[in-house]
Design a protein around this motif. Structure first.
Motif, PDB file in Angstrom:
ATOM      1  N   VAL A   1      18.571 -35.626  20.492  1.00 38.29           N
ATOM      2  CA  VAL A   1      19.900 -35.893  21.039  1.00 38.29           C
ATOM      3  C   VAL A   1      20.975 -35.721  19.977  1.00 38.29           C
ATOM      4  O   VAL A   1      21.917 -34.967  20.148  1.00 38.29           O
ATOM      5  CB  VAL A   1      19.944 -37.315  21.627  1.00 38.29           C
ATOM      6  CG1 VAL A   1      21.359 -37.686  22.000  1.00 38.29           C
ATOM      7  CG2 VAL A   1      19.038 -37.411  22.816  1.00 38.29           C
ATOM      8  N   TYR A   2      20.817 -36.416  18.844  1.00 39.78           N
ATOM      9  CA  TYR A   2      21.870 -36.402  17.844  1.00 39.78           C
ATOM     10  C   TYR A   2      21.920 -35.081  17.106  1.00 39.78           C
ATOM     11  O   TYR A   2      22.908 -34.354  17.163  1.00 39.78           O
ATOM     12  CB  TYR A   2      21.636 -37.543  16.839  1.00 39.78           C
ATOM     13  CG  TYR A   2      22.527 -38.725  17.072  1.00 39.78           C
ATOM     14  CD1 TYR A   2      22.010 -39.947  17.457  1.00 39.78           C
ATOM     15  CD2 TYR A   2      23.895 -38.623  16.884  1.00 39.78           C
ATOM     16  CE1 TYR A   2      22.825 -41.020  17.667  1.00 39.78           C
ATOM     17  CE2 TYR A   2      24.720 -39.699  17.091  1.00 39.78           C
ATOM     18  CZ  TYR A   2      24.185 -40.908  17.480  1.00 39.78           C
ATOM     19  OH  TYR A   2      24.997 -41.981  17.687  1.00 39.78           O
TER      20      TYR A   2
ATOM     21  N   ILE B   1      24.194 -33.162  20.016  1.00 39.15           N
ATOM     22  CA  ILE B   1      25.558 -33.583  19.668  1.00 39.15           C
ATOM     23  C   ILE B   1      26.111 -32.727  18.542  1.00 39.15           C
ATOM     24  O   ILE B   1      27.247 -32.238  18.592  1.00 39.15           O
ATOM     25  CB  ILE B   1      25.564 -35.081  19.297  1.00 39.15           C
ATOM     26  CG1 ILE B   1      25.311 -35.917  20.535  1.00 39.15           C
ATOM     27  CG2 ILE B   1      26.864 -35.475  18.640  1.00 39.15           C
ATOM     28  CD1 ILE B   1      25.348 -37.393  20.296  1.00 39.15           C
TER      29      ILE B   1
ATOM     30  N   THR C   1      23.966 -46.450  32.623  1.00 35.94           N
ATOM     31  CA  THR C   1      24.208 -45.335  31.697  1.00 35.94           C
ATOM     32  C   THR C   1      24.105 -44.003  32.408  1.00 35.94           C
ATOM     33  O   THR C   1      24.769 -43.037  32.007  1.00 35.94           O
ATOM     34  CB  THR C   1      23.202 -45.341  30.538  1.00 35.94           C
ATOM     35  OG1 THR C   1      21.896 -45.477  31.049  1.00 35.94           O
ATOM     36  CG2 THR C   1      23.501 -46.433  29.558  1.00 35.94           C
TER      37      THR C   1
ATOM     38  N   LEU D   1      27.381 -43.540  33.743  1.00 36.45           N
ATOM     39  CA  LEU D   1      28.284 -43.247  32.616  1.00 36.45           C
ATOM     40  C   LEU D   1      28.211 -41.779  32.234  1.00 36.45           C
ATOM     41  O   LEU D   1      29.235 -41.121  31.988  1.00 36.45           O
ATOM     42  CB  LEU D   1      27.899 -44.127  31.433  1.00 36.45           C
ATOM     43  CG  LEU D   1      28.640 -43.876  30.141  1.00 36.45           C
ATOM     44  CD1 LEU D   1      30.023 -44.432  30.240  1.00 36.45           C
ATOM     45  CD2 LEU D   1      27.912 -44.508  28.977  1.00 36.45           C
ATOM     46  N   LEU D   2      27.014 -41.238  32.188  1.00 34.81           N
ATOM     47  CA  LEU D   2      26.860 -39.833  31.830  1.00 34.81           C
ATOM     48  C   LEU D   2      27.506 -38.937  32.879  1.00 34.81           C
ATOM     49  O   LEU D   2      28.141 -37.924  32.545  1.00 34.81           O
ATOM     50  CB  LEU D   2      25.380 -39.491  31.676  1.00 34.81           C
ATOM     51  CG  LEU D   2      24.729 -40.016  30.414  1.00 34.81           C
ATOM     52  CD1 LEU D   2      23.245 -39.765  30.438  1.00 34.81           C
ATOM     53  CD2 LEU D   2      25.343 -39.361  29.198  1.00 34.81           C
TER      54      LEU D   2
ATOM     55  N   PHE E   1      20.359 -46.883  24.250  1.00 31.68           N
ATOM     56  CA  PHE E   1      21.624 -46.927  24.980  1.00 31.68           C
ATOM     57  C   PHE E   1      22.788 -46.482  24.119  1.00 31.68           C
ATOM     58  O   PHE E   1      23.701 -45.804  24.588  1.00 31.68           O
ATOM     59  CB  PHE E   1      21.875 -48.338  25.519  1.00 31.68           C
ATOM     60  CG  PHE E   1      20.975 -48.701  26.658  1.00 31.68           C
ATOM     61  CD1 PHE E   1      20.277 -49.896  26.658  1.00 31.68           C
ATOM     62  CD2 PHE E   1      20.815 -47.849  27.727  1.00 31.68           C
ATOM     63  CE1 PHE E   1      19.435 -50.219  27.703  1.00 31.68           C
ATOM     64  CE2 PHE E   1      19.987 -48.168  28.777  1.00 31.68           C
ATOM     65  CZ  PHE E   1      19.285 -49.356  28.756  1.00 31.68           C
ATOM     66  N   VAL E   2      22.765 -46.854  22.840  1.00 33.52           N
ATOM     67  CA  VAL E   2      23.856 -46.440  21.957  1.00 33.52           C
ATOM     68  C   VAL E   2      23.880 -44.926  21.848  1.00 33.52           C
ATOM     69  O   VAL E   2      24.943 -44.297  21.847  1.00 33.52           O
ATOM     70  CB  VAL E   2      23.692 -47.088  20.563  1.00 33.52           C
ATOM     71  CG1 VAL E   2      24.671 -46.495  19.587  1.00 33.52           C
ATOM     72  CG2 VAL E   2      23.901 -48.576  20.656  1.00 33.52           C
ATOM     73  N   MET E   3      22.704 -44.313  21.778  1.00 37.17           N
ATOM     74  CA  MET E   3      22.651 -42.848  21.715  1.00 37.17           C
ATOM     75  C   MET E   3      23.243 -42.233  22.966  1.00 37.17           C
ATOM     76  O   MET E   3      23.960 -41.227  22.905  1.00 37.17           O
ATOM     77  CB  MET E   3      21.207 -42.390  21.570  1.00 37.17           C
ATOM     78  CG  MET E   3      20.716 -42.338  20.176  1.00 37.17           C
ATOM     79  SD  MET E   3      19.125 -41.556  20.159  1.00 37.17           S
ATOM     80  CE  MET E   3      18.489 -42.249  18.667  1.00 37.17           C
ATOM     81  N   THR E   4      22.940 -42.834  24.115  1.00 35.34           N
ATOM     82  CA  THR E   4      23.477 -42.298  25.365  1.00 35.34           C
ATOM     83  C   THR E   4      24.994 -42.389  25.383  1.00 35.34           C
ATOM     84  O   THR E   4      25.689 -41.423  25.724  1.00 35.34           O
ATOM     85  CB  THR E   4      22.888 -43.083  26.554  1.00 35.34           C
ATOM     86  OG1 THR E   4      21.493 -43.167  26.390  1.00 35.34           O
ATOM     87  CG2 THR E   4      23.214 -42.406  27.854  1.00 35.34           C
ATOM     88  N   VAL E   5      25.503 -43.548  25.012  1.00 35.29           N
ATOM     89  CA  VAL E   5      26.955 -43.726  24.999  1.00 35.29           C
ATOM     90  C   VAL E   5      27.592 -42.772  23.998  1.00 35.29           C
ATOM     91  O   VAL E   5      28.643 -42.192  24.257  1.00 35.29           O
ATOM     92  CB  VAL E   5      27.293 -45.192  24.671  1.00 35.29           C
ATOM     93  CG1 VAL E   5      28.769 -45.354  24.398  1.00 35.29           C
ATOM     94  CG2 VAL E   5      26.881 -46.084  25.802  1.00 35.29           C
TER      95      VAL E   5
ATOM     96  N   ALA F   1      26.532 -39.837  23.111  1.00 32.95           N
ATOM     97  CA  ALA F   1      26.520 -38.493  23.674  1.00 32.95           C
ATOM     98  C   ALA F   1      27.647 -38.326  24.687  1.00 32.95           C
ATOM     99  O   ALA F   1      28.367 -37.313  24.672  1.00 32.95           O
ATOM    100  CB  ALA F   1      25.171 -38.208  24.339  1.00 32.95           C
TER     101      ALA F   1
END
Lengths: 190, 112
Positions: A61-62, A66, A148, A151-152, B76-80, B82
């Motif tokens: 992900v990161y 990102i 979440t 949220l996405l 969850f922090v990773m999702t937020v 992103a």
């Protein structure tokens, strides 16, 4: 000094070095690449801390999504040509002072070592693995999980709306069937 | 080093204070980046660094208390993060389209 601690120090040095490289680099692309290195090292830290699932999520992900998005935008905007000259002046020194204060806070934490030294890791089998995480995520944290997802969705919609052009409205007016007739009459304003 | 992957092996833990110090230093560097850089994208990247430092602390405490809740929270922090990156970068692109620059010193229309 055992292997774990030595590894930690070496990796911590690389992580802090990469973060400083990101901070001081004058080319935006180099900053992004330093940050990717930092994320990779933090992923290795997660592995050391018994969180293999989170480590892989970090890389995927990161570092993998990102930061790639960052590089896209940097290339799109031509920001790599932007160099940061400091017109900032006095804030630099204030920030430096705050930084030193913060560093003391970190050092104080380090001086408290002795409470957990020497304890051995004893993970129950599968700790940090996908099965364990999934069991916790879908049982106790189900509501945050669903939130979440909403949220996405909202973020996706927001991103699309923000980059949408406003040109559609003009074309709709042009195809308005009455406008051509109205434009032909000389006293259309009356 | 692979204390989490080799199940049940006995290895000495790195004291959690080390992770606290490292997380504080990374957070500090991120905060300095937000304060001193003028490029909006580098500021954004520094915010990501700060989030990462917090994540590291979460996982370190998850290991110390042997509770997986810390790792769930990192998830969850990773999702937020992103979602925030997606919207934030779209915002930066929109700003660049209208102003032609992403230098934050030029964004002073709200200045009193």
């Amino acid at each position: 000094m055992d292997g774990n601690l030595i590894t930690f120090y070496i990796l911590a040095l690389v992580a802090v070095g990469a973060a400083l490289g990101m901070l001081f680099s004058r080319h935006t692309v180099y900053s992004a690449l330093f940050l990717i290195l930092n994320f990779g090292v933090v992923a290795v830290f997660y592995l050391m801390l018994g969180a293999p699932f989170i480590a892989m999520a970090q890389v995927t992900v990161y570092a993998g999504a990102i930061m790639v998005l960052f590089l896209f935008v940097i290339m799109l905007l031509g920001a790599e040509k932007l160099t940061g000259e400091d017109k900032i002046g006095w804030q630099k020194y204030f920030a430096g002072l705050l930084g030193i204060l913060f560093l003391f806070a970190g050092g104080y934490q380090l001086s408290l070592v002795g409470v957990t030294e020497g304890l051995s890791i004893s993970f129950p089998g599968g700790f940090g693995g996908p099965a364990d995480i999934g069991e916790l995520l879908f049982n106790e944290y189900l509501v945050p999980f669903e939130i979440t997802s909403v949220l996405l969705l909202v973020a996706m919609i927001g991103a699309i709306v923000l980059t949408k052009d406003g040109r559609k409205k003009k074309s709709i007016q042009k195809t308005d069937p009455g406008s051509a007739a109205r434009d032909r009459r000389p006293d259309s304003g009356k | 080093m692979t204390g989490g992957l080799i199940q049940g092996s006995r290895q000495k833990m790195v004291p959690v204070e080390h992770y606290m110090a490292l997380s504080a230093i990374l957070f500090l560097i991120g905060a300095l980046g937000v304060l001193t850089r003028r490029n909006a994208i580098v500021i954004f990247m520094s915010v990501e660094l700060m989030l990462n430092a917090a994540n590291l602390l979460f996982v370190a405490f998850a290991q110390q208390f042997e509770a997986l809740d810390g790792q769930i929270f990192v998830f969850f922090v990773m999702t937020v993060a992103a979602a925030e990156v997606a919207v934030g970068l779209a915002l930066i692109v929109a700003i660049f389209r209208t102003r032609g620059t992403i230098d934050i010193d030029e964004m002073n229309q709200l200045k009193g």
